[in-house]
Design an enzyme around this catalytic site. Structure first.
Site, PDB file in Angstrom:
ATOM      1  N   ILE A  38       0.819  -1.217   0.000  1.00  0.00           N
ATOM      2  CA  ILE A  38       0.000   0.000   0.000  1.00  0.00           C
ATOM      3  C   ILE A  38       0.847   1.258   0.000  1.00  0.00           C
ATOM      4  O   ILE A  38       0.303   2.357  -0.152  1.00  0.00           O
ATOM      5  CB  ILE A  38      -0.965   0.019   1.206  1.00  0.00           C
ATOM      6  CG1 ILE A  38      -0.191  -0.132   2.524  1.00  0.00           C
ATOM      7  CG2 ILE A  38      -2.007  -1.069   1.076  1.00  0.00           C
ATOM      8  CD1 ILE A  38      -1.085  -0.059   3.752  1.00  0.00           C
ATOM      9  N   LYS A  61       5.548  -2.755   7.844  1.00  0.00           N
ATOM     10  CA  LYS A  61       6.551  -1.963   7.136  1.00  0.00           C
ATOM     11  C   LYS A  61       7.824  -2.798   7.028  1.00  0.00           C
ATOM     12  O   LYS A  61       8.395  -3.207   8.039  1.00  0.00           O
ATOM     13  CB  LYS A  61       6.819  -0.677   7.907  1.00  0.00           C
ATOM     14  CG  LYS A  61       7.774   0.277   7.227  1.00  0.00           C
ATOM     15  CD  LYS A  61       7.857   1.559   8.032  1.00  0.00           C
ATOM     16  CE  LYS A  61       8.697   2.600   7.335  1.00  0.00           C
ATOM     17  NZ  LYS A  61       8.747   3.839   8.135  1.00  0.00           N
ATOM     18  N   ASP A 155      10.862  14.166   9.643  1.00  0.00           N
ATOM     19  CA  ASP A 155      10.403  13.941   8.269  1.00  0.00           C
ATOM     20  C   ASP A 155       8.918  14.301   8.153  1.00  0.00           C
ATOM     21  O   ASP A 155       8.131  13.558   7.591  1.00  0.00           O
ATOM     22  CB  ASP A 155      10.638  12.491   7.853  1.00  0.00           C
ATOM     23  CG  ASP A 155      10.575  12.304   6.336  1.00  0.00           C
ATOM     24  OD1 ASP A 155      10.682  13.317   5.614  1.00  0.00           O
ATOM     25  OD2 ASP A 155      10.404  11.167   5.871  1.00  0.00           O
TER      26      ASP A 155
END
Length: 695
Positions: A38, A61, A155
């Protein structure tokens, strides 16, 4: 330095890439069945997966192949789990687990079904300021929690802000987050800056160092992008973009979208100040400023000069004050316009030079000085007395000396008035924030009120150096300038951040790990141990033990039961069943006689067979069943006395006996049975030899 990543977050199964992905269908760590991909980023890809153990859908992940072989990358990736797991906040994507399946390093985390802030910006920007701030507020709330825990995200960008289908906003990808300490604040690893260049704070580009204000800068850039639909700095290469972050201010959003209030421009300028000392200290302070701006927007305020001035970075205020404007001009007795900047520039000269010199500099285009000429005074009429003088004439210059001081006084008054006005605008109306660090709450409030400021006690924060109940930080910082009557946000110390090891005995291994993470402690490792009293998979104890007070993220090891220690079952076939029962009892096993059978080969009371068989590994509490011998089955010997030998033999052999004959003493040779042994009526096993005596 990482370039902007174009994450394919909405890629689903059925596409060509998903079908070809080798991870799809694989089960990681015996627990997570990988589905479609995804998202894909610079370090890892995200897959939808099923947690087989808990029967729930998660996001997994997985670090890109090859990066897991780099210990530095792998260690940073593993730190994501520990860093993010510390953050218990509704606007942070929860991290459940971390593992390494034969070199495939992965994280299991909360799956958020929906879209990203990038999708919203593409569809709806430029968006109204009120909506942009409403989307930014939960992001700042999540960052504020991270900053209080000593973590920075590094980030922040629209791709890492997820919006669920029910509207919840969550910040993802704390994988680059790193605990901030006095010794390590570097964000560069191996010379590679971590972060996305379009949202990179100038100090990261210049010296590779970051603190919470780098996240504040990135959040300010995201706000600009929501307000305008464009990034503040563009370039053909990442280096060009980074250069502009360092050398160019983020422009005012109203320059792109007219109508945005000045105080919203000021908020963006404050958050994205190139000098990090001019930015809010962390996300909590910026969140407070966002609340002020949101409140003004909700009330329909078009312009709020005080709020705008308060939010505008000090450097910008100084530049605005020094810039000449039509409102700042005033008549100059020497023929030129009055410029505040020039006044400030000339005041030092007036202190140690001719007072008329500064005044001449006020004219931006001074006229060429006319050459001096000596004039002869007119001769007075005859008979009129002459004033005393060297030659009987009036001294030259007396008439000008009467007007000169007046002009000088007027000019000085203008200089002083302009200087005072400039001083008031730049500095005079500001109060220096008093130093209240280390004070009690009441002491700090008294000190701030004495300085004409209002104290606002916001969130509390842990501190290793400031005692609980005392002031750990303020915004503005001590010594900074704030408008008279302004508000100073005060953070009170909670003292040293410490947590007690919870009681873990009797919990499952997974539940114990969750309890440690919920208590802000780290999971170290599991040590398995045999236990006769604790079921397999449950925690026997912890190290350190329950109740021990530790720093946050301190590792706690778990001693986990493997259940009773296995027993190698002894072979008892052919041996006494009573002795077998005694041995089983000593080993914590249970013996049971399942049945008894006749046996011609196994003695009475001995084991014919057992289940499980000898040599099998069993555990305490298990049961062993025996088949026990009753010995051979006995047959009654019939009486054959007086019968003929042939008839007697046939009868006995028919019952399974062996027959032997012999002549009785004084035999007549008639062939009839005189006696038998064993005798009639005795119980003997089949196969027994019956001896017949014949007469």
């Amino acid at each position: 330095m990482q370039q902007d990543r174009h994450d394919d977050r909405r890629a689903r199964a059925g596409g060509a890439g998903a079908a070809a992905d080798p991870l799809t269908g694989r089960v990681l760590d015996g627990r997570y069945r990988i589905g479609s991909r995804i998202a894909r980023g610079g370090m890892a890809s995200v897959y939808e997966a099923t947690d087989i153990r808990l029967d729930r859908t998660v996001a997994v992940k997985v670090m890109h192949p090859g990066l897991g072989d780099d210990n530095e990358f792998a260690e940073r990736f593993v730190r994501e789990a520990r860093a993010a797991a510390r953050l218990s906040h509704p606007n942070v994507v929860a991290v459940y687990d971390q593992g390494d399946d034969h070199g495939t390093v992965f994280l299991a985390m909360e799956l958020v079904s929906g879209h990203t802030l990038r999708d919203v910006i593409r569809k709806e920007s430029p968006m109204p300021p009120a909506k942009a701030l409403a989307l930014l507020e939960p992001v700042l709330s999540a960052l504020a929690t991270a900053h209080r825990a000593g973590l920075i995200h590094r980030d922040i960008k629209p791709e890492n802000v997820l919006i669920s289908d029910d509207g919840r906003v969550k910040v993802a990808d704390f994988g680059l987050a790193k605990a901030v300490s006095a010794d390590t604040q570097h964000t560069a690893t191996g010379g590679v800056l971590i972060g996305t260049v379009s949202y990179l704070a100038p100090e990261l580009v210049v010296n590779g160092r970051a603190d919470a204000r780098a996240d504040v800068y990135a959040a300010g850039v995201v706000l600009f992008e929501m307000l305008t639909g464009a990034k503040p700095h563009e370039g053909e290469t990442p280096i060009q973009v980074a250069y502009r972050h360092v050398h160019e201010d983020v422009p005012a959003p109203s320059a792109t979208v007219p109508g945005i209030p000045a105080y919203v421009d000021a908020l963006v300028a404050r958050a994205t100040a190139r000098d990090r000392e001019l930015r809010p200290a962390d996300a909590a302070v910026l969140l407070h400023q966002v609340h002020r701006v949101s409140h003004a927007l909700a009330e329909g305020v078009v312009d709020d000069p005080d709020l705008t001035t308060d939010l505008t970075p000090l450097r910008a205020r100084l530049e605005a004050a020094e810039a000449p404007t039509t409102e700042d001009t005033a008549p100059d007795p020497l023929g030129g316009p009055f410029q505040p900047g020039q006044v400030l520039a000339t005041i030092p000269a007036a202190a140690d030079a001719d007072l008329t010199a500064p005044l001449r500099t006020l004219d931006p285009q001074p006229a060429q000085a006319a050459p001096r000429t000596r004039t002869t005074p007119p001769v007075p009429p005859a008979g009129r007395a002459q004033p005393p003088g060297a030659d009987g004439a009036r001294p030259p210059g007396r008439r000008r000396s009467r007007k000169g001081p007046l002009l000088l006084i007027v000019a000085l008054l203008l200089v002083i008035g302009g200087g005072t006005a400039a001083w008031w605008f730049i500095d005079g109306r500001y109060t220096t924030t008093p130093g209240v660090l280390g004070m009690t709450q009441s002491g700090a409030q008294d000190a701030l009120e004495s300085a004409g400021l209002e104290a606002e006690f916001g969130d509390e924060a842990y501190s290793e150096t400031v005692a609980a109940g005392r002031i750990v930080s303020t915004d503005p910082e001590p010594g900074a300038k704030v408008l008279d009557g302004g508000t100073v946000s005060v953070v009170i110390s909670l003292g040293k951040e410490r947590y007690d090891v919870p009681k873990l005995k009797g919990r499952s291994e997974d539940a114990a790990q969750d309890a440690l993470l919920a208590t802000h402690l780290g999971y170290g490792r599991s040590i398995e141990k045999w236990s006769d009293s604790v079921p397999a998979g449950e925690v026997i104890s912890s190290d350190p033990k329950a109740g021990t007070t530790l720093r946050p993220d301190s590792p706690v090891d778990l001693v986990v039961s493997k259940g009773p220690k296995p027993v190698d079952l002894k072979d008892w076939v052919g041996k006494s069943v009573d002795k077998a029962m005694e041995w089983l009892a000593k080993k914590g096993l249970t013996g049971k006689v399942a049945s008894e059978e006749y046996s011609n080969d196994v003695p009475d009371g001995a084991v014919i067979s057992m289940d499980p068989q000898g040599g099998t590994t069993v555990h305490r509490g298990d049961q062993v069943s025996f088949v026990v011998s009753k010995g051979p089955e006995l047959v009654e010997v019939p009486s054959v006395r007086g019968a003929g030998v042939d008839a007697a033999r046939a009868k006995l052999e028919g019952l399974g006996f062996d027959v032997r004959t012999e002549d009785a003493a004084g035999s007549l040779g008639l062939g009839f049975v005189w006696s038998q042994s064993p005798g009639a009526g005795e119980m003997v096993p089949p196969g027994t030899t019956i001896t017949l005596s014949l007469i």
